[in-house]
Write a protein that holds these residues in place. Structure first.
Motif, PDB file in Angstrom:
ATOM      1  N   SER A  53      21.063  20.730   4.556  1.00  0.00           N
ATOM      2  CA  SER A  53      20.330  20.210   5.716  1.00  0.00           C
ATOM      3  C   SER A  53      18.849  20.534   5.546  1.00  0.00           C
ATOM      4  O   SER A  53      18.130  20.698   6.534  1.00  0.00           O
ATOM      5  N   ILE A  54      18.403  20.617   4.300  1.00  0.00           N
ATOM      6  CA  ILE A  54      17.017  20.949   4.015  1.00  0.00           C
ATOM      7  C   ILE A  54      16.076  19.925   4.654  1.00  0.00           C
ATOM      8  O   ILE A  54      16.332  18.725   4.612  1.00  0.00           O
ATOM      9  N   PHE A  55      15.024  20.408   5.270  1.00  0.00           N
ATOM     10  CA  PHE A  55      14.015  19.564   5.915  1.00  0.00           C
ATOM     11  C   PHE A  55      12.672  19.899   5.266  1.00  0.00           C
ATOM     12  O   PHE A  55      12.163  21.012   5.396  1.00  0.00           O
ATOM     13  N   ILE A  56      12.119  18.926   4.554  1.00  0.00           N
ATOM     14  CA  ILE A  56      10.882  19.133   3.809  1.00  0.00           C
ATOM     15  C   ILE A  56       9.739  18.432   4.529  1.00  0.00           C
ATOM     16  O   ILE A  56       9.784  17.221   4.741  1.00  0.00           O
ATOM     17  N   PHE A  57       8.731  19.205   4.932  1.00  0.00           N
ATOM     18  CA  PHE A  57       7.553  18.644   5.592  1.00  0.00           C
ATOM     19  C   PHE A  57       6.332  19.413   5.132  1.00  0.00           C
ATOM     20  O   PHE A  57       6.462  20.438   4.434  1.00  0.00           O
ATOM     21  N   PRO A  58       5.116  18.932   5.446  1.00  0.00           N
ATOM     22  CA  PRO A  58       3.906  19.563   4.916  1.00  0.00           C
ATOM     23  C   PRO A  58       3.872  21.074   5.141  1.00  0.00           C
ATOM     24  O   PRO A  58       4.192  21.580   6.218  1.00  0.00           O
ATOM     25  N   GLY A  59       3.497  21.769   4.071  1.00  0.00           N
ATOM     26  CA  GLY A  59       3.547  23.225   4.051  1.00  0.00           C
ATOM     27  C   GLY A  59       4.617  23.719   3.093  1.00  0.00           C
ATOM     28  O   GLY A  59       4.565  24.856   2.611  1.00  0.00           O
ATOM     29  N   LEU A 115       8.440  14.145   4.203  1.00  0.00           N
ATOM     30  CA  LEU A 115       8.742  14.667   2.868  1.00  0.00           C
ATOM     31  C   LEU A 115       7.676  14.235   1.856  1.00  0.00           C
ATOM     32  O   LEU A 115       7.161  15.065   1.085  1.00  0.00           O
ATOM     33  N   VAL A 116       7.340  12.959   1.830  1.00  0.00           N
ATOM     34  CA  VAL A 116       6.336  12.498   0.856  1.00  0.00           C
ATOM     35  C   VAL A 116       4.960  13.084   1.177  1.00  0.00           C
ATOM     36  O   VAL A 116       4.150  13.331   0.275  1.00  0.00           O
ATOM     37  N   SER A 117       4.712  13.357   2.458  1.00  0.00           N
ATOM     38  CA  SER A 117       3.455  13.995   2.840  1.00  0.00           C
ATOM     39  C   SER A 117       3.402  15.440   2.353  1.00  0.00           C
ATOM     40  O   SER A 117       2.329  15.965   2.064  1.00  0.00           O
ATOM     41  N   ALA A 118       4.562  16.079   2.286  1.00  0.00           N
ATOM     42  CA  ALA A 118       4.609  17.439   1.750  1.00  0.00           C
ATOM     43  C   ALA A 118       4.237  17.460   0.269  1.00  0.00           C
ATOM     44  O   ALA A 118       3.623  18.407  -0.218  1.00  0.00           O
ATOM     45  N   HIS A 171      -3.465  11.746   2.135  1.00  0.00           N
ATOM     46  CA  HIS A 171      -3.273  10.832   1.002  1.00  0.00           C
ATOM     47  C   HIS A 171      -2.170   9.812   1.310  1.00  0.00           C
ATOM     48  O   HIS A 171      -2.291   8.630   0.967  1.00  0.00           O
ATOM     49  N   ILE A 172      -1.090  10.278   1.935  1.00  0.00           N
ATOM     50  CA  ILE A 172       0.026   9.378   2.257  1.00  0.00           C
ATOM     51  C   ILE A 172      -0.392   8.355   3.308  1.00  0.00           C
ATOM     52  O   ILE A 172      -0.121   7.143   3.166  1.00  0.00           O
ATOM     53  N   MET A 173      -1.060   8.786   4.351  1.00  0.00           N
ATOM     54  CA  MET A 173      -1.490   7.847   5.387  1.00  0.00           C
ATOM     55  C   MET A 173      -2.458   6.812   4.811  1.00  0.00           C
ATOM     56  O   MET A 173      -2.379   5.619   5.136  1.00  0.00           O
ATOM     57  N   ALA A 174      -3.345   7.240   3.923  1.00  0.00           N
ATOM     58  CA  ALA A 174      -4.271   6.305   3.277  1.00  0.00           C
ATOM     59  C   ALA A 174      -3.511   5.317   2.400  1.00  0.00           C
ATOM     60  O   ALA A 174      -3.820   4.111   2.380  1.00  0.00           O
ATOM     61  N   ALA A 175      -2.505   5.801   1.678  1.00  0.00           N
ATOM     62  CA  ALA A 175      -1.703   4.924   0.816  1.00  0.00           C
ATOM     63  C   ALA A 175      -0.913   3.917   1.639  1.00  0.00           C
ATOM     64  O   ALA A 175      -0.814   2.736   1.275  1.00  0.00           O
ATOM     65  N   TYR A 176      -0.356   4.360   2.763  1.00  0.00           N
ATOM     66  CA  TYR A 176       0.401   3.459   3.626  1.00  0.00           C
ATOM     67  C   TYR A 176      -0.502   2.391   4.236  1.00  0.00           C
ATOM     68  O   TYR A 176      -0.126   1.218   4.315  1.00  0.00           O
ATOM     69  N   HIS A 177      -1.681   2.777   4.650  1.00  0.00           N
ATOM     70  CA  HIS A 177      -2.611   1.791   5.205  1.00  0.00           C
ATOM     71  C   HIS A 177      -3.044   0.792   4.130  1.00  0.00           C
ATOM     72  O   HIS A 177      -3.185  -0.405   4.404  1.00  0.00           O
ATOM     73  N   ALA A 178      -3.216   1.274   2.899  1.00  0.00           N
ATOM     74  CA  ALA A 178      -3.552   0.367   1.793  1.00  0.00           C
ATOM     75  C   ALA A 178      -2.395  -0.588   1.511  1.00  0.00           C
ATOM     76  O   ALA A 178      -2.601  -1.779   1.253  1.00  0.00           O
ATOM     77  N   ALA A 179      -1.168  -0.071   1.567  1.00  0.00           N
ATOM     78  CA  ALA A 179       0.011  -0.909   1.331  1.00  0.00           C
ATOM     79  C   ALA A 179       0.137  -1.998   2.393  1.00  0.00           C
ATOM     80  O   ALA A 179       0.484  -3.149   2.087  1.00  0.00           O
ATOM     81  N   ILE A 180      -0.150  -1.644   3.640  1.00  0.00           N
ATOM     82  CA  ILE A 180      -0.099  -2.633   4.724  1.00  0.00           C
ATOM     83  C   ILE A 180      -1.183  -3.693   4.526  1.00  0.00           C
ATOM     84  O   ILE A 180      -0.937  -4.895   4.666  1.00  0.00           O
TER      85      ILE A 180
END
Length: 348
Positions: free
Chosen positions: A285-291, A314-317, A323-332
């Motif tokens: 039940s591992i939960f991976i988030f920033p940090g 998880l990908v933000s971690a 970086h992830i939010m910038a990549a998602y906005h670029a993808a959109i």
């Protein structure tokens, strides 16, 4: 950490409804996790980002045709069950619709043997939250064969189109049946493309994680730290543990294909601590988030995920939230296709 920090606006038309004709025809957004640099490529360009000695770790789970459409035996009202996890014998954890009308003891039936008798009968034995029900099945014959005959692929609720070919919701290397959803990052691969990567010196390793209940439930907590993941079953055999162990010792990159492979690898890393990893199995039940500090995963191939989901966290971690939010906005902005049948991202 606020869940809203992982939110973004996604135009509905970018949600991929059907798979592409060719598995490898999708686009690839390559994200450098250190610099945040973004490149827009095609999926087969992945070959340019991997190198000899890299170990590509794939989840070889196979999706069950786990969606059953039937009726209440006493009233004939339509019902739907999504099988999530076998508990013991013929008892299963499921998601049920319409849940409010499915109380303990309710009899259900599925299919017809041609003589007016159901091929599969079920009874509700326990009630849980958010549509969860424990169901006991009764039948004659072999359950997996009946499920294959009666069941449909359990596509996520955001996919409205009917899937014409069941195998397009399976990876080409799927082996161990037990998932309620596909490890979708692996859907981009063909056997031929995997062989191309191997000819370059890339090694393939396999883990098994059966995707379960958590995939179908939104986060209800406002704070990331308050969310609880549901447990999913995983396995790693000694042959594949050896490949990963040697890569770690040699300083080679371990590239997870999908968040399910990532979670399995990091679960194994936590289990063995500073000791070399070995064969193991169990529930995670591992939960991976920033940090979180990754212990095995160096790079990740993944799809684009739902806003405010544990997968975006998880990908933000791995790459950093900004970086992830910038990549998602670029993808959109570049009109990438999102979610299960969508395009891919390589974080390296």
């Amino acid at each position: 950490m606020n869940v809203d920090w992982f939110d973004f606006e996604l135009p509905e038309e970018l949600i991929a409804q059907t798979p592409l004709l060719e598995r490898t025809a999708s686009r690839l957004l390559a994200l450098n996790k250190r610099t945040g640099n973004i490149e827009h490529r095609t999926f087969t360009d992945l070959e340019q980002y991997v190198q000899e000695g890299d170990v590509l770790v794939l989840n070889d789970t196979r999706v069950m045709p786990a969606r059953l459409m039937g009726m209440k035996s006493d009233t004939g009202a339509k019902v739907e069950l999504l099988l999530l996890k076998q508990l013991e014998g013929d008892r299963w954890e499921t998601l049920a619709k319409p849940a409010k009308r499915l109380k303990i003891g309710t009899p259900l039936s599925f299919g017809d043997d041609g003589n007016g008798n159901p091929l599969l009968r079920a009874f509700i034995e326990e009630e849980g939250d958010m549509g969860a029900r424990v169901v006991r099945f009764e039948y004659e014959g072999i359950f997996p064969e009946l499920l294959d005959r009666l069941g449909e692929m359990p596509l996520p609720p955001y996919i409205k189109e009917r899937l014409e070919e069941k195998e397009r919701y399976q990876t080409v290397y799927s082996k161990h049946e037990g998932s309620a959803a596909a490890p979708t990052a692996g859907l981009h691969f063909t056997k031929a493309f995997l062989e191309r990567l191997q000819s370059k010196g890339v090694k393939l390793a396999y883990v098994t994680l059966h995707v379960g209940l958590g995939t179908f439930r939104p986060m209800s907590a406002e704070k990331v730290e308050d969310h609880e993941m549901h447990a999913e079953y995983y396995e790693l055999d000694e042959t594949n543990a050896k490949l990963i162990r040697e890569a770690k010792a040699e300083g080679a990159r371990i590239i997870a294909v999908g968040t399910t492979s990532s979670r399995t690898l990091e679960t194994v890393a936590q289990r063995f601590g500073d000791a070399p990893i070995g064969a193991c199995s169990g529930w995670t039940s591992i939960f991976i988030f920033p940090g979180y500090e990754f212990k095995l995963v160096n790079a990740l191939l993944t799809n684009f995920h739902l806003p405010k989901s544990t997968l975006v966290m998880l990908v933000s971690a791995l790459a950093g939230r900004d970086h992830i939010m910038a990549a998602y906005h670029a993808a959109i902005e570049e009109r990438y296709r999102f979610f299960s049948f969508g395009d891919a991202m390589f974080i390296y």
